[in-house]
Design a protein around this motif. Sequence first.
Motif, PDB file in Angstrom:
ATOM      1  N   GLU A   1       0.546  -1.714  -0.147  1.00 13.60           N
ATOM      2  CA  GLU A   1      -0.017   0.215  -0.143  1.00 13.60           C
ATOM      3  C   GLU A   1       1.034   1.142  -0.037  1.00 13.60           C
ATOM      4  OE1 GLU A   1      -4.084   1.665   3.088  1.00 13.60           O
ATOM      5  OE2 GLU A   1      -3.670  -0.766   2.090  1.00 13.60           O
ATOM      6  N   ASP A   2       2.027   1.123   0.693  1.00 14.73           N
ATOM      7  CA  ASP A   2       2.550   2.622   0.943  1.00 14.73           C
ATOM      8  C   ASP A   2       4.094   2.431   0.775  1.00 14.73           C
ATOM      9  OD1 ASP A   2       3.855   0.994   3.146  1.00 14.73           O
ATOM     10  OD2 ASP A   2       3.455   2.880   4.339  1.00 14.73           O
ATOM     11  N   ARG A   3       4.269   1.613  -0.041  1.00 18.69           N
ATOM     12  CA  ARG A   3       5.816   1.343  -0.472  1.00 18.69           C
ATOM     13  C   ARG A   3       6.185  -0.067  -2.001  1.00 18.69           C
ATOM     14  NH1 ARG A   3       7.131  -0.085   5.529  1.00 18.69           N
ATOM     15  NH2 ARG A   3       6.013   1.106   5.802  1.00 18.69           N
ATOM     16  N   HIS A   4       6.653   0.229  -2.603  1.00 19.68           N
ATOM     17  CA  HIS A   4       7.119  -0.102  -3.326  1.00 19.68           C
ATOM     18  C   HIS A   4       8.682  -1.255  -3.576  1.00 19.68           C
ATOM     19  CE1 HIS A   4       7.349   2.506  -6.049  1.00 19.68           C
ATOM     20  NE2 HIS A   4       8.426   1.935  -6.574  1.00 19.68           N
ATOM     21  N   MET A   5       9.072  -1.756  -3.945  1.00 18.44           N
ATOM     22  CA  MET A   5      10.134  -2.096  -4.285  1.00 18.44           C
ATOM     23  C   MET A   5       9.910  -2.883  -6.384  1.00 18.44           C
ATOM     24  SD  MET A   5      13.453  -4.592  -3.149  1.00 18.44           S
ATOM     25  CE  MET A   5      13.825  -3.904  -1.960  1.00 18.44           C
ATOM     26  N   ILE A   6      11.296  -2.470  -7.194  1.00 14.13           N
ATOM     27  CA  ILE A   6      10.787  -3.059  -8.220  1.00 14.13           C
ATOM     28  C   ILE A   6      12.265  -3.489  -7.737  1.00 14.13           C
ATOM     29  CG2 ILE A   6      11.135  -2.183 -11.145  1.00 14.13           C
ATOM     30  CD1 ILE A   6       9.509  -0.079  -9.928  1.00 14.13           C
ATOM     31  N   ILE A   7      12.521  -4.484  -8.937  1.00 11.94           N
ATOM     32  CA  ILE A   7      14.140  -5.574  -8.925  1.00 11.94           C
ATOM     33  C   ILE A   7      13.696  -6.117 -10.726  1.00 11.94           C
ATOM     34  CG2 ILE A   7      15.028  -7.338  -8.046  1.00 11.94           C
ATOM     35  CD1 ILE A   7      13.060  -7.860  -6.048  1.00 11.94           C
ATOM     36  N   TYR A   8      15.248  -5.798 -11.301  1.00 13.25           N
ATOM     37  CA  TYR A   8      15.252  -6.556 -12.581  1.00 13.25           C
ATOM     38  C   TYR A   8      16.778  -6.495 -12.514  1.00 13.25           C
ATOM     39  CZ  TYR A   8      15.357  -0.836 -13.426  1.00 13.25           C
ATOM     40  OH  TYR A   8      14.792   0.461 -13.349  1.00 13.25           O
ATOM     41  N   TYR A   9      17.256  -6.911 -14.039  1.00  9.77           N
ATOM     42  CA  TYR A   9      18.268  -7.063 -14.429  1.00  9.77           C
ATOM     43  C   TYR A   9      18.683  -5.948 -15.565  1.00  9.77           C
ATOM     44  CZ  TYR A   9      17.877 -12.079 -13.383  1.00  9.77           C
ATOM     45  OH  TYR A   9      18.001 -12.977 -13.207  1.00  9.77           O
TER      46      TYR A   9
END
Length: 382
Positions: free
Chosen positions: A196-204
Motif C-alpha cells: 500500500e505505501d511502499r514498493h520495490m522493483i527488481i530487474y536485470y
Amino acid sequence: MAALLLERLGYSPTIYEQAPQLARIGAGINLYPNTTRILWWLGLEKKLRAVGLAPETWLSREWDTGRVYFSQPQLEWEKAYGAPHMILHRGDLQAIMSENLHPNTIQFNKCLAGLDETDGLQRLTFQDGTTADADIVIGADGVNSVVRDILLGPEPPIYTGFVAYRAIFPTKLLGDRGLASDGCKFWSDDRHWAHEDRHMIIYYLTSARDEVYIVTGSPDPNWTGGLLPVEVEMSEIKTCYEGFHDEVQRVIDACPKATKWPLLTRNPLPLWSRGRVVLLGDACHPMKPHMGQGAGMAMEDAAVLARCIAAAGGDYAGAFELYRASRIERVNRVQKLSNINIWLRYPSDPTWCWGYDALTAPLMSASGVVADVRAFKETAMA
Ligand SMILES: Cc1cc2nc3c(=O)[nH]c(=O)nc-3n(C[C@H](O)[C@H](O)[C@H](O)COP(=O)(O)OP(=O)(O)OC[C@H]3O[C@@H](n4cnc5c(N)ncnc54)[C@H](O)[C@@H]3O)c2cc1C
C-alpha cells in the motif's frame, strides 16, 4: 537529448556539465515507448539494444503473497507503440547518447554559478571564474537547478516524505536461481512488488543479465539528510521490507550495499522561461519516479523544444511560449499520476502516455490553438 536533437537541426549547442567526466556509476533507468521512440529516431536502437534489456513481461505482484496483480507480454505493447520498453544502466545510456554528439559538445568541470544578459547574448559564469556566451540557455540542470533559482529566486525543492533505496550488484551474488525463484518463467521481466505505501522493483540491468538493480519507493518521515543521496545500511532496507515475499528477501540478502535518495518535487512553476533562458526536465517539473517517466518527460521536452526553436526562426521568446503551451498539460498529468503511485499496478491501458510521439505531436500556441503542425513536422523530421 536536447543537444542531440539541436545538432540534427543544424545548431551548435554546448553542454556545460559540472561533473569532471561521464562515469558508469549510479542507477538503472526504464525508458518507455514514448522515450525509446525518440532514441530510435536518432538511430540509437542497435546500440541501446546491445547493452540494455527489453523485458518480456510486465509483472506487478502483491508484496507478501506474490499474487499477480497485472501481467502483460511486453512484445504486444511494443507492437502497438512501435518502440519497446527498455531497461538500461544510466551510464550506458549516457555513454551512447554522448558518443553521438559532435566532438567537444560537452564541456566538463563547468559548474554554472550565474547568468546575465549582455549585448543580446546570455553570459554564463562558472564556479571556476570562466564565462561563455550563448544565444539561448536551456536549463536542464535537474531538481536542484541553479538556472531555476536564477529565474525564480532560490527555493529548495519539496521533500515528498518518501525515499528511494537503490542498489546495483552482480547477478552472481544471487546464486544459481538468478532473479527467478519460480523457475525461469519470468527471466526477462521486471518485478514490481507492491504494498500500500511502499514498493520495490527488481530487474536485470543489462542484456547480459549480469547486473541486478533494486529501486524502491519507501516512506521515511524522519529524513533529515538534505537534498542529496546518502549511503544506507542494508539492515534499514531489511526492516522497511520486512514481511515482503521470500524473493524480495533473497534479493535484499544478496545485495552488499545501497544508497538512499530523497524523493523531491516542486509545485508547478509560474514560468518556464524568461528572455533567452528556458527550463526543461527536472529543473522545470520534477516528480516522484513512480511512473518511470521523469527522464522520459525531459526527453520529450527536449524534442518539443527543439521543434519549437527550429520553427520560430530566431524568435526565442515565441519558441519558449509555444514549448510551454505544448507541454504543460502533459507534464502536469504525468506529475500528478506519478505522485499517486498506482501506474500499471493493476490491468490498465498505458496508451495515452506511451503512445505520445514528441516528434510529431501537435504544438499548441498559448491561446490553445493548434499551431501549424505540418510545418513543424517537416522541420523536425527532415
Ligand atoms: C529513484 C529514482 C528512479 C527513477 N527512475 C526513472 C526511470 O526509470 N525512468 C525515468 O524516465 N525517470 C526516472 N527517474 C527520474 C529521472 O532520473 C529524472 O527525471 C531525470 O534524470 C531528469 O533529467 P534531467 O536532465 O532533467 O536532470 P538530471 O538527470 O538530474 O541531470 C542534470 C544534470 O545537470 C548537471 N548539473 C546540475 N547542476 C549543475 C550546474 N550548476 N552546472 C552544471 N551542471 C549542473 C548535473 O550534474 C546533471 O548531469 C527516477 C528518479 C529517481 C529519484
